[in-house]
Design a protein around this motif. Structure first.
Motif, PDB file in Angstrom:
ATOM      1  N   PHE A  77      85.339   1.720  41.632  1.00  0.00           N
ATOM      2  CA  PHE A  77      85.862   3.161  41.282  1.00  0.00           C
ATOM      3  C   PHE A  77      84.832   3.515  39.928  1.00  0.00           C
ATOM      4  O   PHE A  77      84.486   2.589  39.258  1.00  0.00           O
ATOM      5  N   TYR A 118      85.894   6.121  36.973  1.00  0.00           N
ATOM      6  CA  TYR A 118      86.973   6.799  36.430  1.00  0.00           C
ATOM      7  C   TYR A 118      86.154   7.606  35.106  1.00  0.00           C
ATOM      8  O   TYR A 118      85.574   6.955  34.462  1.00  0.00           O
ATOM      9  N   GLN A 162      87.351   9.801  31.453  1.00  0.00           N
ATOM     10  CA  GLN A 162      88.434   9.841  30.473  1.00  0.00           C
ATOM     11  C   GLN A 162      87.890  11.014  29.434  1.00  0.00           C
ATOM     12  O   GLN A 162      87.185  10.321  28.578  1.00  0.00           O
ATOM     13  N   ARG A 213      92.220  12.659  27.059  1.00  0.00           N
ATOM     14  CA  ARG A 213      92.574  11.366  27.326  1.00  0.00           C
ATOM     15  C   ARG A 213      93.144  10.921  28.483  1.00  0.00           C
ATOM     16  O   ARG A 213      93.582   9.901  28.988  1.00  0.00           O
ATOM     17  N   GLN A 214      93.411  12.007  29.680  1.00  0.00           N
ATOM     18  CA  GLN A 214      94.080  11.678  30.963  1.00  0.00           C
ATOM     19  C   GLN A 214      92.791  11.326  31.620  1.00  0.00           C
ATOM     20  O   GLN A 214      91.729  11.984  31.967  1.00  0.00           O
ATOM     21  N   MET A 215      92.885   9.798  32.169  1.00  0.00           N
ATOM     22  CA  MET A 215      91.733   9.639  32.917  1.00  0.00           C
ATOM     23  C   MET A 215      92.063   9.991  34.432  1.00  0.00           C
ATOM     24  O   MET A 215      93.049  10.142  35.249  1.00  0.00           O
ATOM     25  N   LEU A 250      90.097   9.948  38.640  1.00  0.00           N
ATOM     26  CA  LEU A 250      89.136   9.054  39.585  1.00  0.00           C
ATOM     27  C   LEU A 250      87.810  10.195  39.706  1.00  0.00           C
ATOM     28  O   LEU A 250      88.293  11.308  40.041  1.00  0.00           O
ATOM     29  N   ARG A 303      84.717   6.912  44.396  1.00  0.00           N
ATOM     30  CA  ARG A 303      85.219   5.588  45.026  1.00  0.00           C
ATOM     31  C   ARG A 303      84.236   5.038  46.084  1.00  0.00           C
ATOM     32  O   ARG A 303      83.780   5.855  46.935  1.00  0.00           O
ATOM     33  N   PHE A 353      84.607   4.879  33.022  1.00  0.00           N
ATOM     34  CA  PHE A 353      84.934   3.432  33.118  1.00  0.00           C
ATOM     35  C   PHE A 353      84.624   2.925  34.620  1.00  0.00           C
ATOM     36  O   PHE A 353      84.905   3.705  35.627  1.00  0.00           O
ATOM     37  N   LEU A 391      93.242  -3.542  39.267  1.00  0.00           N
ATOM     38  CA  LEU A 391      91.983  -2.930  38.992  1.00  0.00           C
ATOM     39  C   LEU A 391      91.510  -3.947  37.847  1.00  0.00           C
ATOM     40  O   LEU A 391      92.124  -4.035  36.995  1.00  0.00           O
ATOM     41  N   PHE A 434      88.663  -3.439  34.817  1.00  0.00           N
ATOM     42  CA  PHE A 434      87.919  -2.370  34.357  1.00  0.00           C
ATOM     43  C   PHE A 434      86.743  -2.825  33.395  1.00  0.00           C
ATOM     44  O   PHE A 434      86.892  -4.053  32.887  1.00  0.00           O
ATOM     45  N   ARG A 481     102.788  11.345  22.722  1.00  0.00           N
ATOM     46  CA  ARG A 481     101.302  11.084  22.664  1.00  0.00           C
ATOM     47  C   ARG A 481     100.822  10.416  21.218  1.00  0.00           C
ATOM     48  O   ARG A 481      99.885   9.559  21.257  1.00  0.00           O
ATOM     49  N   TYR A 498      98.837  -0.279  30.785  1.00  0.00           N
ATOM     50  CA  TYR A 498      97.514  -0.921  30.184  1.00  0.00           C
ATOM     51  C   TYR A 498      97.329  -0.534  28.681  1.00  0.00           C
ATOM     52  O   TYR A 498      98.052   0.397  28.351  1.00  0.00           O
ATOM     53  N   LEU A 536      90.212  -1.274  29.956  1.00  0.00           N
ATOM     54  CA  LEU A 536      91.571  -1.335  29.716  1.00  0.00           C
ATOM     55  C   LEU A 536      91.997  -2.798  30.439  1.00  0.00           C
ATOM     56  O   LEU A 536      91.434  -3.372  31.309  1.00  0.00           O
ATOM     57  N   MET A 580      95.942   2.334  22.217  1.00  0.00           N
ATOM     58  CA  MET A 580      96.203   3.451  23.064  1.00  0.00           C
ATOM     59  C   MET A 580      97.020   2.599  24.232  1.00  0.00           C
ATOM     60  O   MET A 580      96.100   1.731  25.042  1.00  0.00           O
ATOM     61  N   ARG A 604      94.340   5.526  41.658  1.00  0.00           N
ATOM     62  CA  ARG A 604      95.713   5.519  40.849  1.00  0.00           C
ATOM     63  C   ARG A 604      95.424   6.841  39.911  1.00  0.00           C
ATOM     64  O   ARG A 604      94.511   7.110  39.642  1.00  0.00           O
ATOM     65  N   PHE A 617      96.783   8.453  36.277  1.00  0.00           N
ATOM     66  CA  PHE A 617      96.985   7.965  34.756  1.00  0.00           C
ATOM     67  C   PHE A 617      97.685   9.148  34.216  1.00  0.00           C
ATOM     68  O   PHE A 617      97.605  10.310  34.339  1.00  0.00           O
ATOM     69  N   GLY A 618      98.570   8.618  33.056  1.00  0.00           N
ATOM     70  CA  GLY A 618      99.195   9.612  32.133  1.00  0.00           C
ATOM     71  C   GLY A 618      98.028   9.655  31.173  1.00  0.00           C
ATOM     72  O   GLY A 618      97.077   9.096  31.031  1.00  0.00           O
ATOM     73  N   ALA A 619      98.587  10.682  30.146  1.00  0.00           N
ATOM     74  CA  ALA A 619      97.602  10.939  29.036  1.00  0.00           C
ATOM     75  C   ALA A 619      97.569   9.950  28.041  1.00  0.00           C
ATOM     76  O   ALA A 619      96.634  10.204  27.205  1.00  0.00           O
ATOM     77  N   GLY A 620      98.268   8.959  28.009  1.00  0.00           N
ATOM     78  CA  GLY A 620      98.352   8.028  26.908  1.00  0.00           C
ATOM     79  C   GLY A 620      99.164   8.139  25.733  1.00  0.00           C
ATOM     80  O   GLY A 620      99.577   9.464  25.393  1.00  0.00           O
TER      81      GLY A 620
END
Lengths: 116, 115
Positions: free
Chosen positions: A35, A37, A39, A43-45, A47, A50, A91, A104, A106, B9, B35, B43, B88, B104, B106-109
């Motif tokens: 994968f 990814y 970011q 900050r929201q990662m 995809l 793949r 990533f 996963l 990374f 956040r 993570y 991560l 983070m 998958r 992810f949230g914003a962290g």
């Protein structure tokens, strides 16, 4: 154990040009998934793309494509016609097949800056 | 799209405090993950859970615990925060089994600073 290496901590590219981010991995598995990814600074990662290791054809998603070299254990990401919105951390990640926990691994990430 | 929501956040805590990081997902995913993200290290998995009340250690569980009382909620707990836990923290979720190989969400962290 698997390891994923991204050898370029930072890269920059001019808007509209093409850039390639490198990723190598080490595994003894024959079936797995790879994968990329993204970011963004918010900050929201998410995809990006793949690849299934048993598929020889390289995955493509619009301006994003990969060069998957299974024998060399290499999985690079090519971004064509770079846009300012492509500025982000990228990533590379590895997942074994038959992996109930969907674990996963990374890489350390590559920070890409697209310059106007 | 799956939405993964992390309650904060930014957090600033003092050494020795007990810290709770909350994560909620709204798509009925079985798997949830915590993570830690540090520069140059990518991560690293702290804990994951594949079902309610189930948890498995990841690569760096020391100093952390987790709780999953409901399917949609996965909490990370720092029993006694230390400065080396400044980082983070990212929460993620995925489907179980082969469907989870699609990737998958992810949230914003949560950026945690321990002083």
């Amino acid at each position: 154990a698997q390891t994923v290496t991204q050898s370029q901590p930072e890269m920059s590219v001019q808007e509209a040009e093409t850039v390639t981010l490198s990723c190598t991995y080490d595994t003894s598995e024959s079936n797995y998934y790879l994968f990329w990814y993204k970011q963004p600074p918010s900050r929201q990662m998410i995809l990006v793309i793949r690849q299934e290791a048993y598929k020889q054809q390289n995955a493509t998603e619009n301006r994003f494509s990969v060069n998957f070299q299974k024998a060399a254990k290499s999985f690079s990401l090519k971004i064509s016609d770079s846009q300012l919105g492509d500025t982000a951390m990228y990533f590379c990640a590895f997942m074994k097949d038959n992996n109930a926990g969907n674990m996963l691994t990374f890489g350390g990430g590559t920070r890409l800056m697209v310059k106007p | 799209d799956v939405k993964v929501t992390q309650s904060s956040r930014y957090l600033v805590k003092r050494t020795g405090e007990k810290v709770f990081l909350e994560c909620v997902q709204d798509m009925d995913h079985e798997n949830m993950f915590w993570y830690r993200q540090d520069p140059g290290l990518g991560l690293r998995l702290i804990y994951f859970s594949y079902d309610v009340k189930m948890k498995e250690k990841g690569d760096i569980p020391e100093g952390y615990s987790v709780s999953r009382e409901k399917k949609e909620r996965f909490s990370l707990i720092l029993e006694s925060a230390s400065t080396n836990q400044t980082s983070m923290y990212l929460c993620a979720s995925s489907l179980l089994g082969l469907a989870g190989n699609q990737g998958r969400s992810f949230g914003a962290g949560t950026r945690l600073s321990v002083l």
